[in-house]
Design a protein around this motif. Sequence first.
Motif, PDB file in Angstrom:
ATOM      1  N   VAL A 181      33.472  40.742  44.561  1.00  0.00           N
ATOM      2  CA  VAL A 181      33.359  41.547  45.848  1.00  0.00           C
ATOM      3  C   VAL A 181      34.989  41.951  46.081  1.00  0.00           C
ATOM      4  O   VAL A 181      35.133  43.165  46.439  1.00  0.00           O
ATOM      5  N   GLY A 225      35.415  44.803  43.878  1.00  0.00           N
ATOM      6  CA  GLY A 225      34.457  45.929  44.413  1.00  0.00           C
ATOM      7  C   GLY A 225      35.547  46.615  45.753  1.00  0.00           C
ATOM      8  O   GLY A 225      35.309  47.815  45.816  1.00  0.00           O
ATOM      9  N   LEU A 226      35.987  45.799  46.551  1.00  0.00           N
ATOM     10  CA  LEU A 226      36.689  46.352  47.630  1.00  0.00           C
ATOM     11  C   LEU A 226      37.933  47.284  47.264  1.00  0.00           C
ATOM     12  O   LEU A 226      38.203  48.265  47.815  1.00  0.00           O
ATOM     13  N   LEU A 241      38.265  48.566  44.257  1.00  0.00           N
ATOM     14  CA  LEU A 241      37.721  49.987  43.364  1.00  0.00           C
ATOM     15  C   LEU A 241      37.293  50.875  44.471  1.00  0.00           C
ATOM     16  O   LEU A 241      37.124  52.132  44.196  1.00  0.00           O
ATOM     17  N   THR A 242      36.676  50.696  45.686  1.00  0.00           N
ATOM     18  CA  THR A 242      36.197  51.452  46.455  1.00  0.00           C
ATOM     19  C   THR A 242      37.272  51.959  47.433  1.00  0.00           C
ATOM     20  O   THR A 242      36.966  52.614  48.601  1.00  0.00           O
ATOM     21  N   LYS A 243      38.647  51.663  47.239  1.00  0.00           N
ATOM     22  CA  LYS A 243      39.828  51.841  48.144  1.00  0.00           C
ATOM     23  C   LYS A 243      39.511  51.570  49.676  1.00  0.00           C
ATOM     24  O   LYS A 243      39.426  52.548  50.439  1.00  0.00           O
ATOM     25  N   ALA A 244      39.139  50.261  49.628  1.00  0.00           N
ATOM     26  CA  ALA A 244      38.875  49.644  50.982  1.00  0.00           C
ATOM     27  C   ALA A 244      40.339  49.828  51.576  1.00  0.00           C
ATOM     28  O   ALA A 244      41.293  49.431  51.031  1.00  0.00           O
TER      29      ALA A 244
END
Lengths: 185, 128
Positions: free
Chosen positions: A82, A85-86, A88-91
């Motif tokens: 997770v 994922g955060l 990589l999606t440039k959170a």
Amino acid sequence: MNVAAAHPGFLSPTGVEIVFVLVGVATLAAAVVSVTTKQLVHAALWLVVALGGVAVEYLLLTAEFIAWVQVLIYVGSVVVLVLFGLMLTKAPIGRSPDADSGNRIAALAVAVAAAGTLVWVVVDAFRSTWIDVDGAPQGSTKVTGEILFRHWVLPFEALSVLLLAALVGAIVLSRKQSRQQPGER
Amino acid sequence: MHLAYPAVLAALLFSVGLYGVLARRNAILVLMSVELMLNAVNLNLVAFDVWLRDTLHAGQALTLFVIVVAAAEIGIGLAIVLLVYRNRGSSDVDRLTDLAEHGPHDPHDPQGEGDGPSAPEEKAEAAA
């Protein structure tokens, strides 16, 4: 001594019950913070606390093997996934004011209604039921290994095929398709 | 131990996860809330397995299987979210409304005039 204070009762909790309630409160608080915080990375880190608390509850229920699997799979890999994922999606690091969508009130109403209904039904159904946690451990590694490889071998193998399919699927999905669209990443 | 303690804790954890699934906007946070709900179910399975003293330990076996399926689910789910982010520059679930029917007075219309010019900007931002 009245009935309520007799040995299996709400007014005479055992040590295991006290620890269970304390860890349960911490788990629930971490879960609430995890779904309400505005900082996305902090939400993933509070999820670690909540999942670790659930692992401790498994230990208190004498399901020892499940507790360590929980620590390994959830805390060890799912939360790391997770976090990847955060990243990589440039959170956004820090507070993001739009972490919650517009239907917070409806979500809160649904959640409170579900919690009320479920707690009411569960308490009403199991108010005089006790788990015997003092006997032989129900989920030691020996017991779990025996039942898993004696009675549940076929589902176990099917699940390994499922995991392989999921692995291949994730690789195929996240591979960069450079040949089809040369300009796009 | 009283059976109501794990059962109530599982019910409350499930409700917290339900709130997260409904209220969160980022798709990855929605997946995290789904994990919370699955954990609530696992806690129930383990508690009832220990209570019933099942000789096959079906509850614990099913808990292990749910954990494995959840791991597969989060892997595939994150891959899909990454793909959506790569294609659209955003992983907000309430902006993925291409298949929705929009009424004339819908304020959340992403195909309307208000949101039109900002979409290429975000895409450029994502590519940078």
